[in-house]
Design a protein around this motif. Structure first.
Motif, short mmCIF file in Angstrom:
data_model
loop_
_atom_site.label_atom_id
_atom_site.label_comp_id
_atom_site.label_asym_id
_atom_site.label_seq_id
_atom_site.Cartn_x
_atom_site.Cartn_y
_atom_site.Cartn_z
N ASN A 2 5.31 -5.10 15.54
CA ASN A 2 5.47 -5.09 14.10
C ASN A 2 5.84 -3.70 13.61
OD1 ASN A 2 4.80 -7.78 13.96
ND2 ASN A 2 2.64 -7.41 13.49
N GLU A 3 6.75 -3.66 12.67
CA GLU A 3 7.16 -2.41 12.06
C GLU A 3 6.91 -2.47 10.56
OE1 GLU A 3 11.24 -1.83 13.00
OE2 GLU A 3 10.83 -1.01 15.01
N ILE A 4 6.70 -1.30 9.97
CA ILE A 4 6.49 -1.24 8.53
C ILE A 4 7.81 -1.51 7.82
CG2 ILE A 4 5.90 0.29 6.61
CD1 ILE A 4 3.92 1.69 8.40
N ARG A 5 7.78 -2.50 6.93
CA ARG A 5 8.96 -2.86 6.17
C ARG A 5 8.88 -2.41 4.72
NH1 ARG A 5 12.78 -3.36 9.80
NH2 ARG A 5 12.24 -4.88 11.43
N VAL A 6 7.66 -2.30 4.21
CA VAL A 6 7.45 -1.86 2.84
C VAL A 6 6.33 -0.84 2.83
CG1 VAL A 6 6.91 -2.53 0.47
CG2 VAL A 6 8.14 -4.12 1.95
N LEU A 7 6.58 0.32 2.24
CA LEU A 7 5.56 1.36 2.13
C LEU A 7 5.29 1.59 0.65
CD1 LEU A 7 3.89 3.35 3.93
CD2 LEU A 7 5.55 5.10 3.27
N GLY A 8 4.08 1.25 0.21
CA GLY A 8 3.68 1.49 -1.17
C GLY A 8 3.02 2.85 -1.29
N ILE A 9 3.47 3.65 -2.26
CA ILE A 9 2.97 5.02 -2.42
C ILE A 9 2.38 5.17 -3.81
CG2 ILE A 9 3.56 7.47 -2.33
CD1 ILE A 9 6.07 6.66 -0.70
N ASP A 10 1.09 5.46 -3.87
CA ASP A 10 0.43 5.76 -5.14
C ASP A 10 0.39 7.28 -5.28
OD1 ASP A 10 -1.07 5.18 -7.54
OD2 ASP A 10 -2.82 5.92 -6.47
N LEU A 11 1.26 7.80 -6.14
CA LEU A 11 1.41 9.25 -6.26
C LEU A 11 0.23 9.88 -6.99
CD1 LEU A 11 5.20 9.51 -7.17
CD2 LEU A 11 4.14 10.02 -4.97
N GLY A 12 -0.23 11.01 -6.47
CA GLY A 12 -1.24 11.82 -7.12
C GLY A 12 -0.74 13.24 -7.25
N LYS A 13 -1.50 14.07 -7.94
CA LYS A 13 -1.08 15.45 -8.13
C LYS A 13 -1.00 16.19 -6.80
CE LYS A 13 -2.29 19.66 -10.63
NZ LYS A 13 -3.24 20.31 -11.57
N ASP A 14 -2.00 16.02 -5.96
CA ASP A 14 -2.03 16.68 -4.65
C ASP A 14 -2.06 15.68 -3.51
OD1 ASP A 14 -2.12 19.36 -5.69
OD2 ASP A 14 -4.20 19.01 -6.23
N VAL A 15 -2.95 14.69 -3.61
CA VAL A 15 -3.14 13.71 -2.54
C VAL A 15 -2.63 12.36 -2.99
CG1 VAL A 15 -4.82 12.61 -1.02
CG2 VAL A 15 -5.15 15.00 -1.70
N CYS A 16 -1.91 11.68 -2.10
CA CYS A 16 -1.35 10.36 -2.40
C CYS A 16 -1.92 9.33 -1.43
CB CYS A 16 0.18 10.38 -2.30
SG CYS A 16 0.98 11.69 -3.27
N SER A 17 -1.94 8.09 -1.86
CA SER A 17 -2.36 6.98 -1.00
C SER A 17 -1.13 6.17 -0.62
CB SER A 17 -3.37 6.09 -1.72
OG SER A 17 -4.57 6.79 -1.96
N VAL A 18 -1.04 5.78 0.66
CA VAL A 18 0.07 4.96 1.13
C VAL A 18 -0.47 3.75 1.85
CG1 VAL A 18 1.63 6.94 1.33
CG2 VAL A 18 0.27 6.26 3.29
N VAL A 19 0.22 2.63 1.66
CA VAL A 19 -0.11 1.38 2.33
C VAL A 19 1.19 0.78 2.84
CG1 VAL A 19 -0.96 -0.97 2.05
CG2 VAL A 19 -2.19 0.92 0.98
N GLY A 20 1.22 0.43 4.15
CA GLY A 20 2.42 -0.12 4.76
C GLY A 20 2.26 -1.59 5.09
N PHE A 21 3.25 -2.41 4.72
CA PHE A 21 3.28 -3.84 5.03
C PHE A 21 4.33 -4.11 6.11
CE2 PHE A 21 1.82 -5.59 0.61
CZ PHE A 21 0.58 -4.99 0.81
N ASP A 22 4.08 -5.13 6.92
CA ASP A 22 5.13 -5.62 7.81
C ASP A 22 5.92 -6.69 7.08
OD1 ASP A 22 3.53 -7.84 7.80
OD2 ASP A 22 2.96 -7.74 9.91
N SER A 23 6.83 -7.35 7.78
CA SER A 23 7.68 -8.35 7.15
C SER A 23 6.90 -9.57 6.67
CB SER A 23 8.78 -8.80 8.12
OG SER A 23 8.20 -9.28 9.33
N ALA A 24 5.71 -9.81 7.22
CA ALA A 24 4.88 -10.94 6.82
C ALA A 24 3.89 -10.57 5.72
CB ALA A 24 4.13 -11.49 8.03
N GLY A 25 3.86 -9.33 5.32
CA GLY A 25 2.95 -8.90 4.27
C GLY A 25 1.59 -8.45 4.77
#
Length: 262
Positions: A2-25
């Protein structure tokens, strides 16, 4: 694998949160990192969807990610909010951003160029100065009203009346006269700074093809034309003029329930 197809990025001033989905979610990655680390992470990934909310810093980071070959999708925060599950936090926000980016009916925001961001910054700086001038004028009126001096509506009428007051035609205490003189000097300085911005917008409107075209519309001047181009660009993301009018707020917001519009 499985490979990451969608990377969601919640931007912050210094630190950000990222969550990666595959093609199946399915969630393959959940991590907190600094902004510069996101570019390092993205550089080692195959081309995929990079989703973010259209907020401060998103356009700059989005252009850098697009240069790496990724499909950057920016969304309005109000469109992402319904996808946030219970117990809201930065990780859940990043997950909601990734999920919202996969919706076929989602509306996305175009990446702004450096020129558009520069123009928006100039307009926001001018708006701040106009707000400071309005606050100063209102305080001037209140100070004089406390001493029984009522000023007529309008900035020009207030200027003329202040000139008479400072010339000694109206009796006020020496200290208040000094205060009014100081505030009048601040007012003139703000006028000069705002005028400098206006002159810059006029010069830009004479050179840019899009703003010159907008300026041909009755009632649209250099200020509105440059602000429109900075925020909308060429408006190609809108399917029709009616959609653009709704985005600008020229039509009432729809609030319908049970078939009854309000």
């Amino acid at each position: 694998m499985n490979e990451i197809r969608v990377l969601g990025i919640d931007l912050g001033k210094d630190v950000c949160s990222v969550v990666g989905f595959d093609s199946a979610g399915q969630v393959l990655l959940r991590r907190r990192m600094r902004r510069d680390s996101i570019l390092k992470l993205a550089s080692g990934m195959p081309s995929c969807v990079m989703a973010m909310e259209a907020c401060c810093g998103a356009h700059h980071l989005g252009r850098l990610l697009r240069e790496q070959g990724h499909d950057v999708r920016l969304m309005s925060p109000e469109y992402v909010r319904p996808y946030v599950k219970a117990q809201k936090n930065d990780d859940r926000d990043a997950e909601a951003i990734a999920e919202a980016a996969t919706r076929p009916t989602m509306r996305f925001v175009d990446l702004k160029s450096d020129e558009q961001l520069d123009m928006q910054s100039l307009h926001r700086a001018r708006d701040r100065l106009v707000g400071e001038r309005t606050t100063l004028i209102n305080q001037l009126r209140a100070i004089l009203l406390e001493r029984g001096i009522v000023m007529a509506k309008g900035r020009r009428k207030l200027e003329l009346r202040l000139d008479q007051l400072l010339a000694g035609e109206v009796a006020i205490s020496r200290r208040i006269r000094q205060l009014v003189e100081d505030m009048r000097a601040q007012w003139r300085a703000l006028d000069e700074r705002i005028g400098a911005f206006d002159a810059e917008f006029v010069a830009i409107a004479r050179e840019d093809a899009a703003t010159k075209l907008l300026a041909t519309i009755p009632g649209v001047g250099p200020l509105n034309a440059t602000a429109f181009v900075a925020s909308v660009g060429r408006a190609e993301t809108f399917g029709r003029g009616r959609d653009l009018a709704a985005w600008l707020g020229l039509v009432p917001r729809q609030m319908t329930t049970g078939g009854r519009p309000k």
